[in-house]
Design a protein around this motif. Structure first.
Motif, PDB file in Angstrom:
ATOM      1  N   ILE A  30       0.958  -1.221   0.123  1.00 31.12           N
ATOM      2  CA  ILE A  30       0.040  -0.050   0.139  1.00 31.12           C
ATOM      3  C   ILE A  30       0.941   1.422   0.134  1.00 31.12           C
ATOM      4  O   ILE A  30       0.597   2.102  -0.740  1.00 31.12           O
ATOM      5  CB  ILE A  30      -0.858  -0.142   1.250  1.00 31.12           C
ATOM      6  CG1 ILE A  30      -2.312  -1.001   1.015  1.00 31.12           C
ATOM      7  CG2 ILE A  30      -1.465   1.461   1.635  1.00 31.12           C
ATOM      8  CD1 ILE A  30      -3.146  -0.700   1.951  1.00 31.12           C
ATOM      9  N   SER A  31       1.790   1.208   0.884  1.00 29.17           N
ATOM     10  CA  SER A  31       2.849   2.192   0.747  1.00 29.17           C
ATOM     11  C   SER A  31       3.502   2.659  -0.271  1.00 29.17           C
ATOM     12  O   SER A  31       3.753   3.848  -0.973  1.00 29.17           O
ATOM     13  CB  SER A  31       3.685   2.228   2.279  1.00 29.17           C
ATOM     14  OG  SER A  31       3.290   2.083   3.360  1.00 29.17           O
TER      15      SER A  31
ATOM     16  N   THR B 244      -5.088   5.541   0.019  1.00 29.12           N
ATOM     17  CA  THR B 244      -5.022   4.439   0.961  1.00 29.12           C
ATOM     18  C   THR B 244      -6.087   3.475   1.085  1.00 29.12           C
ATOM     19  O   THR B 244      -6.224   2.432   0.905  1.00 29.12           O
ATOM     20  CB  THR B 244      -4.304   4.734   2.457  1.00 29.12           C
ATOM     21  OG1 THR B 244      -3.039   5.365   2.193  1.00 29.12           O
ATOM     22  CG2 THR B 244      -3.958   3.710   3.194  1.00 29.12           C
ATOM     23  N   PHE B 245      -7.379   4.466   1.447  1.00 23.14           N
ATOM     24  CA  PHE B 245      -8.533   3.629   1.479  1.00 23.14           C
ATOM     25  C   PHE B 245      -8.970   3.087   0.220  1.00 23.14           C
ATOM     26  O   PHE B 245      -9.651   1.969   0.177  1.00 23.14           O
ATOM     27  CB  PHE B 245      -9.420   4.645   1.860  1.00 23.14           C
ATOM     28  CG  PHE B 245      -9.551   4.853   3.518  1.00 23.14           C
ATOM     29  CD1 PHE B 245      -9.545   3.780   4.215  1.00 23.14           C
ATOM     30  CD2 PHE B 245      -9.397   6.040   3.897  1.00 23.14           C
ATOM     31  CE1 PHE B 245      -9.655   3.717   5.753  1.00 23.14           C
ATOM     32  CE2 PHE B 245      -9.469   6.026   5.560  1.00 23.14           C
ATOM     33  CZ  PHE B 245      -9.564   5.174   6.166  1.00 23.14           C
ATOM     34  N   PHE B 246      -8.694   3.730  -1.251  1.00 22.86           N
ATOM     35  CA  PHE B 246      -9.258   3.122  -2.265  1.00 22.86           C
ATOM     36  C   PHE B 246      -8.312   1.789  -2.352  1.00 22.86           C
ATOM     37  O   PHE B 246      -8.891   0.648  -2.790  1.00 22.86           O
ATOM     38  CB  PHE B 246      -9.141   4.080  -3.195  1.00 22.86           C
ATOM     39  CG  PHE B 246      -9.479   3.482  -4.621  1.00 22.86           C
ATOM     40  CD1 PHE B 246     -10.493   4.103  -5.111  1.00 22.86           C
ATOM     41  CD2 PHE B 246      -8.435   2.809  -5.533  1.00 22.86           C
ATOM     42  CE1 PHE B 246     -11.260   3.523  -6.155  1.00 22.86           C
ATOM     43  CE2 PHE B 246      -8.938   2.355  -6.717  1.00 22.86           C
ATOM     44  CZ  PHE B 246     -10.374   2.649  -7.008  1.00 22.86           C
ATOM     45  N   VAL B 247      -7.094   1.799  -2.402  1.00 22.85           N
ATOM     46  CA  VAL B 247      -6.358   0.889  -2.641  1.00 22.85           C
ATOM     47  C   VAL B 247      -6.520  -0.247  -1.539  1.00 22.85           C
ATOM     48  O   VAL B 247      -6.706  -1.644  -1.685  1.00 22.85           O
ATOM     49  CB  VAL B 247      -4.724   1.016  -2.506  1.00 22.85           C
ATOM     50  CG1 VAL B 247      -3.813  -0.210  -2.656  1.00 22.85           C
ATOM     51  CG2 VAL B 247      -4.445   1.909  -3.705  1.00 22.85           C
TER      52      VAL B 247
ATOM     53  N   ILE C  42     -15.977   1.884  -0.411  1.00 22.66           N
ATOM     54  CA  ILE C  42     -14.973   3.078  -0.867  1.00 22.66           C
ATOM     55  C   ILE C  42     -15.716   4.139  -1.022  1.00 22.66           C
ATOM     56  O   ILE C  42     -15.670   5.343  -0.283  1.00 22.66           O
ATOM     57  CB  ILE C  42     -14.279   2.874  -2.388  1.00 22.66           C
ATOM     58  CG1 ILE C  42     -13.279   1.704  -2.087  1.00 22.66           C
ATOM     59  CG2 ILE C  42     -13.773   4.010  -2.595  1.00 22.66           C
ATOM     60  CD1 ILE C  42     -12.694   1.262  -3.382  1.00 22.66           C
ATOM     61  N   ILE C  43     -16.882   4.067  -1.439  1.00 20.08           N
ATOM     62  CA  ILE C  43     -17.990   5.075  -1.375  1.00 20.08           C
ATOM     63  C   ILE C  43     -18.362   5.689  -0.087  1.00 20.08           C
ATOM     64  O   ILE C  43     -18.694   7.025   0.100  1.00 20.08           O
ATOM     65  CB  ILE C  43     -19.249   4.905  -2.451  1.00 20.08           C
ATOM     66  CG1 ILE C  43     -18.815   4.595  -3.928  1.00 20.08           C
ATOM     67  CG2 ILE C  43     -20.372   5.741  -2.492  1.00 20.08           C
ATOM     68  CD1 ILE C  43     -20.002   4.008  -4.745  1.00 20.08           C
ATOM     69  N   ASN C  44     -18.799   4.538   0.741  1.00 18.63           N
ATOM     70  CA  ASN C  44     -19.224   4.883   2.117  1.00 18.63           C
ATOM     71  C   ASN C  44     -18.250   5.648   2.968  1.00 18.63           C
ATOM     72  O   ASN C  44     -18.259   6.808   3.582  1.00 18.63           O
ATOM     73  CB  ASN C  44     -19.579   3.857   2.941  1.00 18.63           C
ATOM     74  CG  ASN C  44     -20.957   3.299   2.732  1.00 18.63           C
ATOM     75  OD1 ASN C  44     -21.843   4.107   2.787  1.00 18.63           O
ATOM     76  ND2 ASN C  44     -21.095   1.942   2.343  1.00 18.63           N
ATOM     77  N   ILE C  45     -16.854   5.202   2.625  1.00 17.19           N
ATOM     78  CA  ILE C  45     -15.688   5.907   3.423  1.00 17.19           C
ATOM     79  C   ILE C  45     -15.354   7.361   2.646  1.00 17.19           C
ATOM     80  O   ILE C  45     -15.310   8.296   3.590  1.00 17.19           O
ATOM     81  CB  ILE C  45     -14.425   5.082   3.079  1.00 17.19           C
ATOM     82  CG1 ILE C  45     -14.121   3.939   3.754  1.00 17.19           C
ATOM     83  CG2 ILE C  45     -13.171   5.932   3.395  1.00 17.19           C
ATOM     84  CD1 ILE C  45     -14.453   3.807   5.236  1.00 17.19           C
ATOM     85  N   TYR C  46     -15.589   7.514   1.407  1.00 14.54           N
ATOM     86  CA  TYR C  46     -15.366   8.811   0.915  1.00 14.54           C
ATOM     87  C   TYR C  46     -16.707   9.735   1.273  1.00 14.54           C
ATOM     88  O   TYR C  46     -16.352  11.136   1.339  1.00 14.54           O
ATOM     89  CB  TYR C  46     -15.529   8.711  -0.731  1.00 14.54           C
ATOM     90  CG  TYR C  46     -14.085   8.304  -1.265  1.00 14.54           C
ATOM     91  CD1 TYR C  46     -13.093   7.738  -0.423  1.00 14.54           C
ATOM     92  CD2 TYR C  46     -13.823   8.644  -2.665  1.00 14.54           C
ATOM     93  CE1 TYR C  46     -11.652   7.357  -1.202  1.00 14.54           C
ATOM     94  CE2 TYR C  46     -12.346   8.166  -2.965  1.00 14.54           C
ATOM     95  CZ  TYR C  46     -11.602   7.450  -2.184  1.00 14.54           C
ATOM     96  OH  TYR C  46     -10.307   7.252  -2.829  1.00 14.54           O
ATOM     97  N   VAL C  47     -17.574   9.182   1.277  1.00 18.66           N
ATOM     98  CA  VAL C  47     -18.752  10.214   1.670  1.00 18.66           C
ATOM     99  C   VAL C  47     -18.796  10.359   3.161  1.00 18.66           C
ATOM    100  O   VAL C  47     -19.301  11.599   3.577  1.00 18.66           O
ATOM    101  CB  VAL C  47     -20.256   9.639   1.075  1.00 18.66           C
ATOM    102  CG1 VAL C  47     -21.438  10.598   1.512  1.00 18.66           C
ATOM    103  CG2 VAL C  47     -19.819   9.423  -0.569  1.00 18.66           C
TER     104      VAL C  47
END
Length: 452
Positions: free
Chosen positions: A32-33, A135-138, A309-314
């Motif tokens: 991830i990094s 990071t969250f997307f990946v 991911i959508i939940n995290i982004y929103v």
């Protein structure tokens, strides 16, 4: 045979992806990094444009869905929220756009937000939120390798008897715990609350699991580790979080907890998971893992990951922006955090930190109650690796933060009040600190981290 291969190889790949650092261009970090570095080095401008679009979407839809409901349950679950969360989402999105576009830069009041130590630290090319977006997307796209193809069931059932003896909760709760570690702590709390209402746990067991096992997951931990400069020793960083969490769970499970008796939800019939007769624990664990791997459909897994991911982004990143910026403004322009954390300064100087470093660590130790990312923001510039490591791990072991997990605990059927959540935070902070003093000193003596 295909199901066995899915279980074995995808699970192994998941562990390698999240937990094994490897060297690229002289830097030893987990996958991830390396991906975060690649995006920021090669496509940063394009990615910032993407985050701007996301912020506008959240800002507009949050206002719109205060008056409108969709026919889609998923769309409603993403955009319709409580008044407090709606305010924080709108505020966070607005502040993000304000910093990125330097809105009101000619007005004096805007300087407080655009300051490089407040909003400027949160957003922009070098902003901490940029790292979180990537990071969250990946991380969430790769997370099903650990959660959907059997390894959770395998380890959960295999260690079930041990968990029951150590933590006085049903062995099946190991699955909740592991899902939280590799997934998301809020999901872990929701699952625990649901299992409590279905009779899998009594009130006492549900309290222990929800307040001891539902830690923020590995994807978020990797983002924090990267910001604090520990991507190259992420397994040690995350292993320390796990160790302290296990110790705290062991202690919590042996406390009186009079408010949380061993009674079941509204008289439901207890529902216990047992190992079938004629099967060994290993056989049952292996067969359950194979079945889970077989049930996991790649297409659905990808769609579910994108939904997460959508939940995290929103629902998550705008709140981090709002709470983080406001907390940094308070920290930068007032003495609030310094005042309430003053007793910790002599403690940290006593154990070997300089007065300057201790003065940074003390407010960071209590700021996590507002949001778990704040301690990392407060200490990311500290010259002492040991202080950054100490506070980074402490922020995770404190567990409850009111921008997310704390509110979910209060809303659950388990019966925690706001005061109960405060007590959980204080208790976990008080017990974590002496344990972390020992851990950081051991790591410093081994030369893994330094006090300077």
């Amino acid at each position: 045979m295909i199901d066995k291969l899915k279980f074995i190889f995808l699970s192994i790949f998941g562990f390698v992806f999240f937990l094994m650092p490897f060297n690229i261009n002289g830097e030893s970090k987990i996958a991830i990094s390396h991906i975060v570095n690649f995006v920021t080095d090669n496509t940063l401008e394009l990615f910032i444009g993407f985050t701007i679009i996301c912020a506008w979407i959240v800002l507009i839809t949050t206002v719109l869905f205060a008056f409108y409901s969709s026919k889609s349950k998923f769309v409603n679950s993403v955009f319709k929220t409580s008044p407090l969360n709606a305010i924080l989402r709108v505020l966070g999105s607005f502040l993000y756009l304000m910093v990125i576009n330097s809105w009101f830069a000619n007005y004096g009041f805007a300087g407080v937000i655009l300051d490089g130590n407040t909003g400027g630290l949160m957003a922009g090319a070098d902003g901490l939120l940029t790292t979180l977006y990537i990071t969250f997307f990946v991380g969430i796209m790769a997370l099903p390798l650990l959660t959907h193809f059997g390894i959770v069931e395998f380890i959960g059932i295999l260690l079930g008897a041990v968990v029951e003896k150590l933590f006085k909760v049903p062995g099946y709760s190991t699955i909740d715990a592991i899902a939280s570690f590799v997934g998301d702590g809020t999901i872990g709390i929701v699952v625990t609350d649901n299992q409590y209402q279905r009779g899998y746990y009594n009130k006492r067991e549900a309290y222990i699991i929800a307040t001891s096992f539902s830690i923020v997951g590995i994807a978020f931990a990797s983002a924090v580790a990267e910001e604090l400069g520990f991507g190259h020793i992420f397994p040690i960083f995350y292993g320390s979080i796990a160790l302290v969490t296990v110790i705290l769970a062991f202690i919590t499970s042996r406390m009186p907890l009079k408010k949380f008796p061993p009674t079941y939800y509204e008289g439901v019939t207890p529902n216990r998971i047992e190992i079938p007769q004629g099967k060994t624990v290993f056989n049952h664990a292996y067969e359950s893992a194979i079945k889970q791997a077989g049930d996991a459909k790649i297409g659905k897994v990808i769609i579910d990951a994108l939904k997460n991911i959508i939940n995290i982004y929103v629902g998550f990143l705008p709140i981090i922006m709002a709470v983080g910026t406001l907390a940094l403004v308070v920290a930068e322009y007032t003495e609030f955090f310094n005042i309430i954390s003053a007793p910790l300064v002599p403690l940290y100087t006593l154990i070997g930190y300089s007065k300057e470093v201790a003065a940074v660590m003390a407010p960071a130790s209590v700021a996590g109650f507002a949001d778990m990312y704040l301690p990392a923001l407060f200490t990311s510039g500290s010259p002492s690796e040991a202080s950054r490591f100490f506070i980074g791990v402490l922020a995770f072991t404190q567990l409850v933060f009111m921008s997310e997990t704390g509110m979910i605990l209060v809303k659950s059927k388990i019966g925690l009040s706001f005061w109960d959540v405060i007590k959980v935070f204080i208790f976990r902070t008080m017990i974590s600190i002496p344990i972390l003093i020992v851990i950081t000193n051991i790591l410093a003596s081994l030369g893994i981290i330094s006090f300077i």
